[in-house]
Design a protein around this motif. Structure first.
Motif, mmCIF file in Angstrom:
data_model
loop_
_atom_site.group_PDB
_atom_site.id
_atom_site.type_symbol
_atom_site.label_atom_id
_atom_site.label_comp_id
_atom_site.label_asym_id
_atom_site.label_seq_id
_atom_site.Cartn_x
_atom_site.Cartn_y
_atom_site.Cartn_z
ATOM 1 N N MET A 1 -22.314 1.665 2.795
ATOM 2 C CA MET A 1 -23.123 1.144 1.726
ATOM 3 C C MET A 1 -22.286 0.181 0.905
ATOM 4 N N THR A 2 -22.901 -0.871 0.400
ATOM 5 C CA THR A 2 -22.214 -1.863 -0.409
ATOM 6 C C THR A 2 -21.890 -1.293 -1.780
ATOM 7 N N GLU A 3 -20.698 -1.577 -2.252
ATOM 8 C CA GLU A 3 -20.279 -1.085 -3.551
ATOM 9 C C GLU A 3 -20.862 -1.956 -4.660
ATOM 10 N N VAL A 4 -21.322 -1.322 -5.735
ATOM 11 C CA VAL A 4 -21.882 -2.034 -6.883
ATOM 12 C C VAL A 4 -20.740 -2.764 -7.590
ATOM 13 N N PRO A 5 -20.911 -4.062 -7.883
ATOM 14 C CA PRO A 5 -19.855 -4.813 -8.582
ATOM 15 C C PRO A 5 -19.516 -4.185 -9.939
ATOM 16 N N ASP A 6 -18.240 -4.261 -10.332
ATOM 17 C CA ASP A 6 -17.772 -3.635 -11.574
ATOM 18 C C ASP A 6 -18.525 -4.124 -12.804
ATOM 19 N N ALA A 7 -18.800 -5.415 -12.905
ATOM 20 C CA ALA A 7 -19.506 -5.951 -14.073
ATOM 21 C C ALA A 7 -20.907 -5.354 -14.196
ATOM 22 N N VAL A 8 -21.560 -5.125 -13.059
ATOM 23 C CA VAL A 8 -22.890 -4.505 -13.050
ATOM 24 C C VAL A 8 -22.773 -3.050 -13.477
ATOM 25 N N THR A 9 -21.792 -2.348 -12.944
ATOM 26 C CA THR A 9 -21.573 -0.948 -13.292
ATOM 27 C C THR A 9 -21.370 -0.795 -14.792
ATOM 28 N N ASP A 10 -20.561 -1.665 -15.388
ATOM 29 C CA ASP A 10 -20.296 -1.586 -16.824
ATOM 30 C C ASP A 10 -21.586 -1.703 -17.640
ATOM 31 N N VAL A 11 -22.435 -2.667 -17.308
ATOM 32 C CA VAL A 11 -23.674 -2.893 -18.054
ATOM 33 C C VAL A 11 -24.666 -1.761 -17.821
ATOM 34 N N PHE A 12 -24.889 -1.396 -16.577
ATOM 35 C CA PHE A 12 -25.877 -0.362 -16.265
ATOM 36 C C PHE A 12 -25.442 1.004 -16.810
ATOM 37 N N ASP A 13 -24.141 1.313 -16.740
ATOM 38 C CA ASP A 13 -23.643 2.586 -17.273
ATOM 39 C C ASP A 13 -23.803 2.678 -18.789
ATOM 40 N N ALA A 14 -23.798 1.545 -19.474
ATOM 41 C CA ALA A 14 -23.902 1.531 -20.931
ATOM 42 C C ALA A 14 -25.341 1.712 -21.421
ATOM 43 N N ARG A 15 -26.310 1.686 -20.543
ATOM 44 C CA ARG A 15 -27.716 1.802 -20.934
ATOM 45 C C ARG A 15 -28.266 3.173 -20.579
ATOM 46 N N GLU A 16 -28.988 3.762 -21.522
ATOM 47 C CA GLU A 16 -29.576 5.077 -21.299
ATOM 48 C C GLU A 16 -30.698 5.042 -20.264
ATOM 49 N N THR A 17 -31.254 3.879 -20.025
ATOM 50 C CA THR A 17 -32.354 3.711 -19.076
ATOM 51 C C THR A 17 -31.939 4.071 -17.657
ATOM 52 N N PHE A 18 -30.690 3.817 -17.321
ATOM 53 C CA PHE A 18 -30.206 3.944 -15.951
ATOM 54 C C PHE A 18 -29.260 5.124 -15.791
ATOM 55 N N VAL A 19 -29.452 5.835 -14.674
ATOM 56 C CA VAL A 19 -28.574 6.947 -14.318
ATOM 57 C C VAL A 19 -27.974 6.633 -12.951
ATOM 58 N N PRO A 20 -26.658 6.732 -12.826
ATOM 59 C CA PRO A 20 -26.041 6.432 -11.530
ATOM 60 C C PRO A 20 -26.581 7.335 -10.420
ATOM 61 N N SER A 21 -26.725 6.739 -9.225
ATOM 62 C CA SER A 21 -27.112 7.499 -8.032
ATOM 63 C C SER A 21 -26.105 7.184 -6.940
ATOM 64 N N ALA A 22 -26.352 7.660 -5.750
ATOM 65 C CA ALA A 22 -25.404 7.495 -4.648
ATOM 66 C C ALA A 22 -25.034 6.030 -4.395
ATOM 67 N N ASN A 23 -26.005 5.111 -4.468
ATOM 68 C CA ASN A 23 -25.684 3.712 -4.155
ATOM 69 C C ASN A 23 -26.278 2.737 -5.161
ATOM 70 N N GLY A 24 -26.521 3.192 -6.377
ATOM 71 C CA GLY A 24 -27.086 2.308 -7.386
ATOM 72 C C GLY A 24 -27.441 3.093 -8.626
ATOM 73 N N TYR A 25 -28.645 2.816 -9.138
ATOM 74 C CA TYR A 25 -29.095 3.453 -10.367
ATOM 75 C C TYR A 25 -30.554 3.849 -10.274
ATOM 76 N N VAL A 26 -30.895 4.966 -10.915
ATOM 77 C CA VAL A 26 -32.271 5.422 -11.037
ATOM 78 C C VAL A 26 -32.735 5.043 -12.440
ATOM 79 N N VAL A 27 -33.959 4.527 -12.527
ATOM 80 C CA VAL A 27 -34.548 4.187 -13.816
ATOM 81 C C VAL A 27 -35.243 5.434 -14.347
ATOM 82 N N GLU A 28 -34.848 5.872 -15.533
ATOM 83 C CA GLU A 28 -35.333 7.139 -16.073
ATOM 84 C C GLU A 28 -36.472 6.992 -17.077
ATOM 85 N N THR A 29 -36.963 5.786 -17.319
ATOM 86 C CA THR A 29 -37.980 5.589 -18.355
ATOM 87 C C THR A 29 -39.407 5.633 -17.833
ATOM 88 N N THR A 30 -39.590 5.902 -16.551
ATOM 89 C CA THR A 30 -40.929 5.908 -15.972
ATOM 90 C C THR A 30 -41.177 7.195 -15.193
#
Length: 170
Positions: A1-30
């Motif tokens: 699986m392709t690794e998520v770029p560090d800059a993307v990880t930093d932004v997505f990790d800082a938002r409560e909307t997104f929760v890390p998953s095995a290969n990306g992020y799950v959106v928790e607001t829906t």
């Protein structure tokens, strides 16, 4: 699986909307399952894939839905979901857009590239929310809805949750 770029990880990790998953992020607001992946793109851009899973009309009802209604509903949903980029605050050109259905699930996929990670996070969240909102707007009256769709309809009409409901949310 392709690794998520560090800059993307930093932004997505800082938002409560997104929760890390095995290969990306799950959106928790829906209520529907929304998933975002990212990979290195060309030059300064990052490639994103947003996937949303929702029940088919038949899977969302306790009733038997005829083939003409099922097909018409899916076709209308497909045409309406194609407009998701118009709901964003940035210009987004889709690299790919698909709506696929089986007996139980509709899978909507948006693929796009952007240079700004913050904007991409906003777009990804908007796409997932757009799918859910458009789905609810397209609910066909007259069926007894169950599960997550019944919960969404109930929330839209009363602000509560029961798990089983018929009619439209409005």
């Amino acid at each position: 699986m392709t690794e998520v770029p560090d800059a993307v990880t930093d932004v997505f990790d800082a938002r409560e909307t997104f929760v890390p998953s095995a290969n990306g992020y799950v959106v928790e607001t829906t209520s529907f399952e929304g998933h975002v992946t990212a990979s290195e793109g060309e030059a300064w851009r990052t490639d994103y894939e947003v996937t949303v899973r929702a029940p088919t009309l038949q899977a969302a009802t306790a009733d038997d839905v005829g083939p003409a209604v099922r097909e018409g509903w899916l076709d209308t949903l497909d045409r309406r979901l194609e407009d998701a980029p118009k709901a964003t605050r940035v210009a987004v050109d889709l690299d790919e857009y698909t709506v696929e259905a089986d007996d139980e699930e509709v899978v909507v996929t948006y693929r796009f590239s952007l240079g700004g990670e913050r904007e991409a996070a906003d777009v990804a969240k908007t796409f997932v929310e757009y799918v859910e909102g458009t789905y609810v707007e397209g609910i066909v009256p007259g069926y007894d809805y169950v599960g997550v769709v019944a919960d969404l309809m109930n929330s839209a009409s009363t602000g509560g949750s029961e798990g089983s409901r018929g009619g439209t949310p409005l």
